[in-house]
Scaffold this motif. Sequence first.
Motif, short mmCIF file in Angstrom:
data_model
loop_
_atom_site.label_atom_id
_atom_site.label_comp_id
_atom_site.label_asym_id
_atom_site.label_seq_id
_atom_site.Cartn_x
_atom_site.Cartn_y
_atom_site.Cartn_z
N HIS A 174 0.86 -1.18 0.00
CA HIS A 174 0.00 0.00 0.00
C HIS A 174 0.90 1.23 0.00
O HIS A 174 1.74 1.40 0.89
CB HIS A 174 -0.89 0.00 1.25
N VAL A 175 0.76 2.08 -1.01
CA VAL A 175 1.57 3.30 -1.10
C VAL A 175 0.83 4.40 -0.33
O VAL A 175 -0.14 4.98 -0.82
CB VAL A 175 1.81 3.71 -2.56
N PHE A 189 -3.41 -3.53 5.76
CA PHE A 189 -3.12 -2.95 4.45
C PHE A 189 -3.67 -3.83 3.33
O PHE A 189 -3.40 -5.02 3.26
CB PHE A 189 -1.61 -2.79 4.25
N GLU A 190 -4.45 -3.21 2.48
CA GLU A 190 -4.89 -3.85 1.26
C GLU A 190 -4.07 -3.30 0.10
O GLU A 190 -3.49 -2.22 0.19
CB GLU A 190 -6.39 -3.59 1.04
N GLU A 191 -4.01 -4.05 -0.96
CA GLU A 191 -3.25 -3.61 -2.13
C GLU A 191 -3.78 -2.29 -2.65
O GLU A 191 -4.99 -2.08 -2.76
CB GLU A 191 -3.35 -4.66 -3.23
N GLY A 192 -2.87 -1.35 -2.93
CA GLY A 192 -3.30 -0.06 -3.49
C GLY A 192 -2.52 1.09 -2.92
O GLY A 192 -1.30 1.08 -2.87
N GLY A 193 -3.24 2.10 -2.44
CA GLY A 193 -2.58 3.27 -1.89
C GLY A 193 -3.58 4.39 -1.66
O GLY A 193 -4.77 4.27 -1.97
N ASP A 194 -3.10 5.48 -1.09
CA ASP A 194 -3.93 6.66 -0.97
C ASP A 194 -4.02 7.32 -2.35
O ASP A 194 -3.52 6.77 -3.34
CB ASP A 194 -3.39 7.61 0.10
N TYR A 234 5.01 3.59 3.39
CA TYR A 234 4.48 2.46 2.65
C TYR A 234 4.02 1.39 3.65
O TYR A 234 4.68 1.14 4.65
CB TYR A 234 5.55 1.86 1.73
N GLY A 235 2.88 0.78 3.36
CA GLY A 235 2.38 -0.30 4.21
C GLY A 235 2.49 -1.63 3.48
O GLY A 235 2.13 -1.74 2.31
#
Length: 347
Positions: A174-175, A189-194, A234-235
Amino acid sequence: MAEKFILRVTAGSDYVVKSHQVVPVNSADTIIVSNEHMDVELNVRVQNYRGLPRNSPETSAYFSTAPHDYNKDQYSICFRFTPKKPAATVDQPDSKDPRTGDETTEKPAINGISAQDLQFGNDFDHPIRDRLPPGFNTALSIVKWWIDPGLDGDAYADEPYLYGPALSSFNSVHVGKGEYDPKKGGLFFEEGGDEAGLEARRAIGAPDTSKERMKWALKKESKEKWVFEYGKTYGVDFFNPYLDFGDFSLKLPGFTLPIMKYWDGQGLRYVLRNKSTENTYLVILFSLYLKEDVNEDGSLKPAALAKGPSTAGLNEESRMGMETEQQPKDNSAALEEARKRFEGTRE
């Protein structure tokens, strides 16, 4: 033999165990690990946990949350990290010659840690080649084929190691700072980002889903594009259903390795490191201690602290019953069975 021991999980920014913190396994409370290179906030979860600290929860709400309930995941190493800019780093805003204004062929220094350099995996202080069980190479082939194709190393070296590129090793990336929710077990954390993180991922062509990103990240050109930038958070989450800390075994479809039969006393160590600089950012150590070496309050007795995880009773008992009825007689058949079972889990 496993009933004689108790599990303890510690974490620090280097290999010096005396400087580590004891991780509150299955607690939503995080610990902070920092050095001059990186700040890390960490949660560790273990299903059916019966280790230190005393009275630790046996499970976490994390395991009841999708997709971990469906996957039947057995453990999770979940953390968010922020790389720090080295003191000697000098910003280079462009690649023009300051005297002529012409473009130069020299590339400016990247403002972070390249995905080519950030590694995650296991290493050991002492050789394990004499303790590797029958079928080890088959198990490793299964792991590399399905779980982490980027895994590389030398299990037969004097200081064995198996590292993979962090970008293709973590199940979720996760970004951004991601989520902290006690109802989900803490960091989640799920795949992806803010918003900015998603934009950055898409700008370099990184896929949105976990499986596709892991596959994409195996390519050299993909790792060249991805930079873990200084000052950005980053997570990541590393989890799977294959390593069972309840009976200390590696369970793959059609294949089981009873770890305690071959254990030499060394802890299971996960390391986040830099391949180029060899800087260490995070070390998580799963260690077994004799129950008699642990005080009632969960602290280790001085002698246990001095000698580290105990190998008492291993030479004889760990070699007893090393029959291979759980090991495949035909490695190719085991691989084919694992392939069929794994294929059934593909989306």
